[in-house]
Design an enzyme around this catalytic site. Structure first.
Site, PDB file in Angstrom:
ATOM      1  N   CYS A  67      12.795  14.683  -6.321  1.00  0.00           N
ATOM      2  CA  CYS A  67      13.195  15.419  -7.521  1.00  0.00           C
ATOM      3  C   CYS A  67      13.789  14.456  -8.534  1.00  0.00           C
ATOM      4  O   CYS A  67      14.491  13.513  -8.169  1.00  0.00           O
ATOM      5  CB  CYS A  67      14.207  16.494  -7.158  1.00  0.00           C
ATOM      6  SG  CYS A  67      14.683  17.489  -8.588  1.00  0.00           S
ATOM      7  N   ASP A 111      -0.400   4.366   0.841  1.00  0.00           N
ATOM      8  CA  ASP A 111      -1.122   5.436   1.530  1.00  0.00           C
ATOM      9  C   ASP A 111      -0.471   5.896   2.828  1.00  0.00           C
ATOM     10  O   ASP A 111      -0.944   6.857   3.444  1.00  0.00           O
ATOM     11  CB  ASP A 111      -2.564   4.996   1.804  1.00  0.00           C
ATOM     12  CG  ASP A 111      -2.615   3.606   2.407  1.00  0.00           C
ATOM     13  OD1 ASP A 111      -1.977   3.377   3.454  1.00  0.00           O
ATOM     14  OD2 ASP A 111      -3.274   2.732   1.820  1.00  0.00           O
ATOM     15  N   ASN A 128       0.830  -1.206   0.000  1.00  0.00           N
ATOM     16  CA  ASN A 128       0.000   0.000   0.000  1.00  0.00           C
ATOM     17  C   ASN A 128       0.868   1.261   0.000  1.00  0.00           C
ATOM     18  O   ASN A 128       1.911   1.301   0.647  1.00  0.00           O
ATOM     19  CB  ASN A 128      -0.932  -0.016   1.202  1.00  0.00           C
ATOM     20  CG  ASN A 128      -1.831  -1.252   1.182  1.00  0.00           C
ATOM     21  OD1 ASN A 128      -2.061  -1.823   0.124  1.00  0.00           O
ATOM     22  ND2 ASN A 128      -2.297  -1.657   2.340  1.00  0.00           N
ATOM     23  N   HIS A 160       6.242  -0.339  -2.394  1.00  0.00           N
ATOM     24  CA  HIS A 160       5.834   0.481  -3.549  1.00  0.00           C
ATOM     25  C   HIS A 160       5.916   1.983  -3.279  1.00  0.00           C
ATOM     26  O   HIS A 160       5.488   2.769  -4.107  1.00  0.00           O
ATOM     27  CB  HIS A 160       4.413   0.106  -3.993  1.00  0.00           C
ATOM     28  CG  HIS A 160       4.317  -1.278  -4.573  1.00  0.00           C
ATOM     29  ND1 HIS A 160       3.137  -1.984  -4.655  1.00  0.00           N
ATOM     30  CD2 HIS A 160       5.262  -2.092  -5.088  1.00  0.00           C
ATOM     31  CE1 HIS A 160       3.367  -3.168  -5.203  1.00  0.00           C
ATOM     32  NE2 HIS A 160       4.646  -3.263  -5.460  1.00  0.00           N
ATOM     33  N   THR A 169      -4.814  -9.086   0.035  1.00  0.00           N
ATOM     34  CA  THR A 169      -4.168  -9.088  -1.272  1.00  0.00           C
ATOM     35  C   THR A 169      -4.338 -10.437  -1.943  1.00  0.00           C
ATOM     36  O   THR A 169      -4.334 -11.474  -1.278  1.00  0.00           O
ATOM     37  CB  THR A 169      -2.664  -8.736  -1.175  1.00  0.00           C
ATOM     38  OG1 THR A 169      -2.066  -8.901  -2.466  1.00  0.00           O
ATOM     39  CG2 THR A 169      -1.939  -9.614  -0.171  1.00  0.00           C
ATOM     40  N   CYS A 220      15.755  23.057  -7.162  1.00  0.00           N
ATOM     41  CA  CYS A 220      16.357  23.246  -8.490  1.00  0.00           C
ATOM     42  C   CYS A 220      15.328  23.546  -9.583  1.00  0.00           C
ATOM     43  O   CYS A 220      15.698  23.726 -10.738  1.00  0.00           O
ATOM     44  CB  CYS A 220      17.195  22.024  -8.865  1.00  0.00           C
ATOM     45  SG  CYS A 220      16.218  20.598  -9.342  1.00  0.00           S
TER      46      CYS A 220
HETATM   47 ZN   LIG Z   1      15.636  19.291  -7.502  1.00  0.00          ZN
END
Ligand SMILES: [Zn+2]
Length: 257
Positions: free
Chosen positions: A133, A110, A108, A125, A199, A159
């Site tokens: 980034c 969440d 999950n 996951h 699951t 950035c």
């Molecule tokens: Zn960045």
């Protein structure tokens, strides 16, 4: 079997258990009102719509049309940020407090296990409320305000490059560090008992720790409202909701002699 109360032989096993490995999937989140984006009880009844969602949440779409990926991620994240841990999440926290060793592997995204207070966990996951980034080392969280303002791809505060969701998209490799931890926790020193819930275990890395435990003769438990391919491979397959069954498992573990 239809769930009423834990079978006596399972209670007896749990009373002697000191280490437990737990695996959770979308069914546990669904009990907090989080819809899955495909499959039974999924966000879309229309299969083509579900396919489009899976496509939007894929590595090629993120590369070609990140705004499309972010549109779906923002929807999932808004749903997630309003959700609260349910009795299944809370029972797992109680189990961890009782046992000498506890490890949770969750599919999950969440973050509800962490919010509930589970400490030793692998969110294989990722987490839909985290971003990173695509160019620099920035890693951040999405707030309610961020999500309200979100249209298209959010920008890195360091950035100004595009941020990406900190989740494993379809077509992407699992993070190496998490795979390594999964191996350490479930393969190199397997827990005495393995419990899987919510699951259908379609991913091999989710089913394998259960099958490995079963083959080694370790007690294995499945909790799911419907039968799954694992149901006849585990020692106890309990039909029902994790929110109803986990608290009883936690109570049996806590009654350890
Ligand atoms: Zn960045």
């Amino acid at each position: 079997m239809t769930f009423r109360q834990l079978p006596p032989d399972l209670v007896a096993t749990l009373r002697e258990t000191v280490s437990l490995g737990v695996i959770t999937g979308a069914g546990v989140s669904a009990e907090s009102g989080i819809q899955t984006y495909r499959g039974q009880g999924g966000l879309y009844d229309d299969e083509a719509e579900g396919d489009r969602t899976v496509e939007a949440l894929s590595a090629p779409t993120l590369a070609a049309d990140p705004d499309r990926t972010w549109g779906v991620v923002a929807h999932l994240a808004r749903q997630t940020i309003q959700a609260k841990p349910n009795p299944a999440h809370q029972a797992l926290v109680a189990m961890e407090a009782t046992l000498e060793r506890f490890i949770l592997l969750t599919q999950n995204v969440d973050g509800l296990h962490r919010l509930a207070g589970t400490r030793n966990m692998i969110d294989i996951h990722g987490d839909v409320l985290e971003t990173r980034c695509s160019s620099c080392a920035f890693h951040g969280d999405l707030s309610v305000e961020d999500l309200q303002a979100l249209t298209g791809t959010p920008r890195c505060p360091q950035c100004a490059c595009g941020l990406r969701p900190h989740v494993v998209l379809f077509g992407e490799m699992l993070p190496e560090a998490k795979i390594r931890r999964l191996h350490e926790e479930f393969y190199e020193r397997p827990p005495e008992v393995v419990l899987i819930a919510g699951t259908s275990a379609i991913f091999p890395y989710i089913a394998e720790p259960v099958l490995l435990a079963a083959q080694a003769g370790h007690p294995t438990i499945e909790v799911n409202p419907e039968p799954t391919p694992l149901s006849d491979r585990v020692r106890w397959s309990l039909r029902g909701k994790a929110g109803e069954i986990f608290p009883q498992i936690a109570a049996a573990l806590a009654s350890r002699a």
